[in-house]
Motif scaffolding. Structure first.
Motif, PDB file in Angstrom:
ATOM      1  N   GLN A 162       0.825  -1.222   0.000  1.00  0.00           N
ATOM      2  CA  GLN A 162       0.000   0.000   0.000  1.00  0.00           C
ATOM      3  C   GLN A 162       0.854   1.265   0.000  1.00  0.00           C
ATOM      4  N   ARG A 163       2.032   1.173   0.650  1.00  0.00           N
ATOM      5  CA  ARG A 163       2.894   2.362   0.722  1.00  0.00           C
ATOM      6  C   ARG A 163       3.921   2.407  -0.400  1.00  0.00           C
ATOM      7  N   ALA A 164       4.042   1.294  -1.136  1.00  0.00           N
ATOM      8  CA  ALA A 164       5.137   1.201  -2.125  1.00  0.00           C
ATOM      9  C   ALA A 164       4.781   1.958  -3.393  1.00  0.00           C
ATOM     10  N   LYS A 165       5.591   2.944  -3.710  1.00  0.00           N
ATOM     11  CA  LYS A 165       5.369   3.673  -4.965  1.00  0.00           C
ATOM     12  C   LYS A 165       6.255   3.111  -6.065  1.00  0.00           C
ATOM     13  N   LEU A 166       7.407   2.531  -5.670  1.00  0.00           N
ATOM     14  CA  LEU A 166       8.363   2.057  -6.667  1.00  0.00           C
ATOM     15  C   LEU A 166       8.810   0.640  -6.341  1.00  0.00           C
ATOM     16  N   LEU A 167       9.044  -0.118  -7.400  1.00  0.00           N
ATOM     17  CA  LEU A 167       9.664  -1.440  -7.256  1.00  0.00           C
ATOM     18  C   LEU A 167      10.880  -1.473  -8.185  1.00  0.00           C
ATOM     19  N   PHE A 168      12.071  -1.539  -7.609  1.00  0.00           N
ATOM     20  CA  PHE A 168      13.289  -1.609  -8.429  1.00  0.00           C
ATOM     21  C   PHE A 168      13.653  -3.070  -8.702  1.00  0.00           C
ATOM     22  N   LYS A 187       4.564 -11.496 -14.345  1.00  0.00           N
ATOM     23  CA  LYS A 187       4.009 -11.635 -12.995  1.00  0.00           C
ATOM     24  C   LYS A 187       4.266 -10.331 -12.197  1.00  0.00           C
ATOM     25  N   CYS A 188       5.490  -9.821 -12.305  1.00  0.00           N
ATOM     26  CA  CYS A 188       5.836  -8.569 -11.599  1.00  0.00           C
ATOM     27  C   CYS A 188       4.928  -7.440 -12.068  1.00  0.00           C
ATOM     28  N   ALA A 189       4.744  -7.353 -13.389  1.00  0.00           N
ATOM     29  CA  ALA A 189       3.907  -6.284 -13.943  1.00  0.00           C
ATOM     30  C   ALA A 189       2.491  -6.395 -13.393  1.00  0.00           C
ATOM     31  N   GLU A 190       2.017  -7.627 -13.330  1.00  0.00           N
ATOM     32  CA  GLU A 190       0.630  -7.831 -12.878  1.00  0.00           C
ATOM     33  C   GLU A 190       0.485  -7.452 -11.397  1.00  0.00           C
ATOM     34  N   VAL A 191       1.397  -7.971 -10.564  1.00  0.00           N
ATOM     35  CA  VAL A 191       1.288  -7.712  -9.118  1.00  0.00           C
ATOM     36  C   VAL A 191       1.469  -6.217  -8.827  1.00  0.00           C
ATOM     37  N   ALA A 192       2.477  -5.604  -9.459  1.00  0.00           N
ATOM     38  CA  ALA A 192       2.747  -4.184  -9.186  1.00  0.00           C
ATOM     39  C   ALA A 192       1.580  -3.321  -9.659  1.00  0.00           C
ATOM     40  N   SER A 193       1.037  -3.627 -10.828  1.00  0.00           N
ATOM     41  CA  SER A 193      -0.094  -2.838 -11.338  1.00  0.00           C
ATOM     42  C   SER A 193      -1.287  -2.952 -10.394  1.00  0.00           C
ATOM     43  N   ARG A 194      -1.492  -4.150  -9.886  1.00  0.00           N
ATOM     44  CA  ARG A 194      -2.617  -4.369  -8.965  1.00  0.00           C
ATOM     45  C   ARG A 194      -2.498  -3.450  -7.746  1.00  0.00           C
ATOM     46  N   HIS A 195      -1.260  -3.176  -7.334  1.00  0.00           N
ATOM     47  CA  HIS A 195      -1.065  -2.349  -6.139  1.00  0.00           C
ATOM     48  C   HIS A 195      -0.746  -0.887  -6.476  1.00  0.00           C
ATOM     49  N   GLY A 196      -0.758  -0.557  -7.757  1.00  0.00           N
ATOM     50  CA  GLY A 196      -0.473   0.824  -8.148  1.00  0.00           C
ATOM     51  C   GLY A 196       0.978   1.223  -7.910  1.00  0.00           C
ATOM     52  N   LEU A 198       4.891   1.527  -9.326  1.00  0.00           N
ATOM     53  CA  LEU A 198       5.603   1.622 -10.610  1.00  0.00           C
ATOM     54  C   LEU A 198       6.813   0.690 -10.601  1.00  0.00           C
ATOM     55  N   VAL A 199       6.932  -0.136 -11.647  1.00  0.00           N
ATOM     56  CA  VAL A 199       8.117  -0.989 -11.784  1.00  0.00           C
ATOM     57  C   VAL A 199       9.201  -0.201 -12.502  1.00  0.00           C
ATOM     58  N   VAL A 200      10.400  -0.202 -11.917  1.00  0.00           N
ATOM     59  CA  VAL A 200      11.566   0.387 -12.586  1.00  0.00           C
ATOM     60  C   VAL A 200      12.517  -0.764 -12.865  1.00  0.00           C
ATOM     61  N   GLY A 223       1.688  -6.595 -20.205  1.00  0.00           N
ATOM     62  CA  GLY A 223       1.283  -5.619 -19.174  1.00  0.00           C
ATOM     63  C   GLY A 223       2.405  -4.696 -18.720  1.00  0.00           C
ATOM     64  N   ALA A 224       3.622  -4.912 -19.252  1.00  0.00           N
ATOM     65  CA  ALA A 224       4.769  -4.168 -18.719  1.00  0.00           C
ATOM     66  C   ALA A 224       4.718  -2.685 -19.064  1.00  0.00           C
ATOM     67  N   LYS A 225       4.243  -2.391 -20.263  1.00  0.00           N
ATOM     68  CA  LYS A 225       4.268  -0.987 -20.696  1.00  0.00           C
ATOM     69  C   LYS A 225       3.340  -0.118 -19.856  1.00  0.00           C
ATOM     70  N   GLU A 226       2.324  -0.733 -19.273  1.00  0.00           N
ATOM     71  CA  GLU A 226       1.432   0.018 -18.388  1.00  0.00           C
ATOM     72  C   GLU A 226       2.008   0.018 -16.971  1.00  0.00           C
ATOM     73  N   ALA A 227       2.835  -0.995 -16.662  1.00  0.00           N
ATOM     74  CA  ALA A 227       3.300  -1.169 -15.275  1.00  0.00           C
ATOM     75  C   ALA A 227       4.539  -0.363 -14.953  1.00  0.00           C
ATOM     76  N   GLY A 228       5.330  -0.020 -15.975  1.00  0.00           N
ATOM     77  CA  GLY A 228       6.576   0.634 -15.586  1.00  0.00           C
ATOM     78  C   GLY A 228       7.461   1.070 -16.724  1.00  0.00           C
ATOM     79  N   ILE A 229       8.724   1.239 -16.357  1.00  0.00           N
ATOM     80  CA  ILE A 229       9.698   1.685 -17.333  1.00  0.00           C
ATOM     81  C   ILE A 229      10.983   0.884 -17.174  1.00  0.00           C
TER      82      ILE A 229
END
Ligand SMILES: Cc1ncc(COP(=O)(O)O)c(C=O)c1O
Length: 390
Positions: A162-168, A187-196, A198-200, A223-229
């Protein structure tokens, strides 16, 4: 000074390089496997492109804000050619002063005081720098041999998500040499997107995969292009670490924010460097194949020489690092000290990459095979003299 300066962590590796330098100046024959600085020169066609560009006075003026459109087009062409990923050059590419700067900027953009960044442990210490500057908090994701150095995102608590804004993330991985699969990225893209969150994805070693396996780009995953950069640097692929040129690709809002922040910090990179970067991305790529083969030979020389002495070091699947377990009974700093003091071999203690790294040392394969074999012989001498287990 502002409090944020106190929050900056100590640069663990600055200390290590100071010690090596002192020993070399004192006449010791140190084999330095402690650092991550590519040892081979930039391919000559890239140097030549810089030389030509620098003679053109138009490169002496301010570049356009956010970089040369032709470089962003070259990045898009490179991603399409290498990964089959389509990018809009203007909206989905940001030029960076090296990957390091971009990674720190992303924390500045995303984190307010107390916000969480999920970071790998062990991991590249510059993720911590940005988080510290921003006043954020790190939640460490353990990378262990048991999870094949791919963190279990389902194990992160709901509160932390809930507090995580970024996932490196970073594959091929520094320091473990692990490579991820597209399924893992999806899987990372899916889980991170679910929690809002951003995957870096830090793709610094993207070009360096062994045994015929090409490391995937995060952006290839569903799903990666929506999940992060993804952050890609020319430092490793083209031996351009001193040139300071990299780029970020992916989600438009993030690219826009990076460009905005950089408009305030800089104008953009020296245009001659940008033109040379175009030559690197679009020019002949046999230099990249040769480089990969060189690192693979070095890996085999290192692991092979240790194995001949009964010492275990798993062969990395990518990057130019080997992640070597330390013998039972010593921690990573003690083992690194032992090798340095007894036989003049410098390695990076795993503790410098996080608590989970304390039972490994990182070996940089950035010296010729014969020298690596010599280093392995020296390591074996220490093991034999002290009767250390393999
Ligand atoms: C994992 C990782 N990411 C990013 C970088 C940054 O590379 P650069 O700032 O040279 O682009 C490095 C450099 O060592 C690295 O190891």
């Amino acid at each position: 000074m502002a409090q944020r300066m106190d929050r900056l962590p100590e640069q663990f590796f600055a200390q290590l390089s100071g010690r090596v330098l002192q020993a070399v100046q004192a006449g010791r024959d140190v084999i330095n496997l402690g650092q991550g600085n590519p040892d081979l020169p930039t391919p000559s066609h890239i140097v030549e492109a810089l030389r030509e560009a620098v003679l053109d006075p138009s490169t002496h003026r301010y570049p356009p804000f956010s970089g040369l459109p032709s470089l962003k087009e070259a990045v898009a062409e490179f991603y399409l050619r290498e990964y089959g990923v389509t990018l809009h050059p203007e909206h989905e590419v940001a030029i960076l002063f090296g990957g390091k700067a971009g990674l720190v900027e992303l924390s500045e953009i995303y984190l307010d005081a107390g916000d969480v960044a999920l970071v790998p442990d062990p991991g590249y210490p510059d993720y911590w720098s940005g988080v510290a500057l921003a006043g954020g908090r790190m939640v460490k994701l353990p990378l262990t041999p048991n999870n094949r150095f791919l963190p279990d995102l389902e194990a992160v608590s709901t509160t932390d998500w809930q507090r995580a804004k970024l996932l490196f993330m970073n594959y091929p991985n520094n320091p473990t040499g692990a490579v991820a699969t597209l399924d893992y990225f999806a899987k990372c893209a899916e889980v991170a997107s679910r929690h809002g969150t951003l995957v870096v994805h830090d793709f610094a070693y993207g070009a360096i995969g062994f045994d015929g396996v090409k490391p995937p780009s995060f952006l290839q995953a569903e799903g990666a292009k929506e999940a992060g950069i993804e952050v890609y640097t020319l430092s490793k692929t083209f031996n351009m670490a001193g040139w300071r040129v990299a780029f970020a690709v992916g989600r438009r809002d993030v690219i826009r924010a990076l460009n905005l922040l950089q408009d305030h910090y800089y104008v953009s990179l020296f245009p001659a460097v940008q033109r040379a970067a175009i030559a690197a991305l679009l020019g002949p790529q046999d230099c990249v194949r040769d480089l990969r083969a060189t690192y693979e030979r070095r890996r085999n020389a290192w692991v092979g020489a240790l194995t001949a002495h009964g010492i275990h070091c798993p062969p990395p699947k990518g990057s130019f690092f080997a992640w070597m377990p330390v013998p039972a009974g010593v921690n990573s700093s003690e083992y690194a000290d032992l090798l340095f003091e007894e036989v003049d071999v410098a390695v990076a203690p795993g503790r410098g990459f996080g608590e989970q790294g304390d039972n490994h040392v990182r070996i940089g394969l950035l010296t010729p095979e014969a020298r690596l074999a010599q280093a392995a012989e020296r390591v074996a001498q220490v093991h034999a003299a002290l009767r250390l287990p393999g």
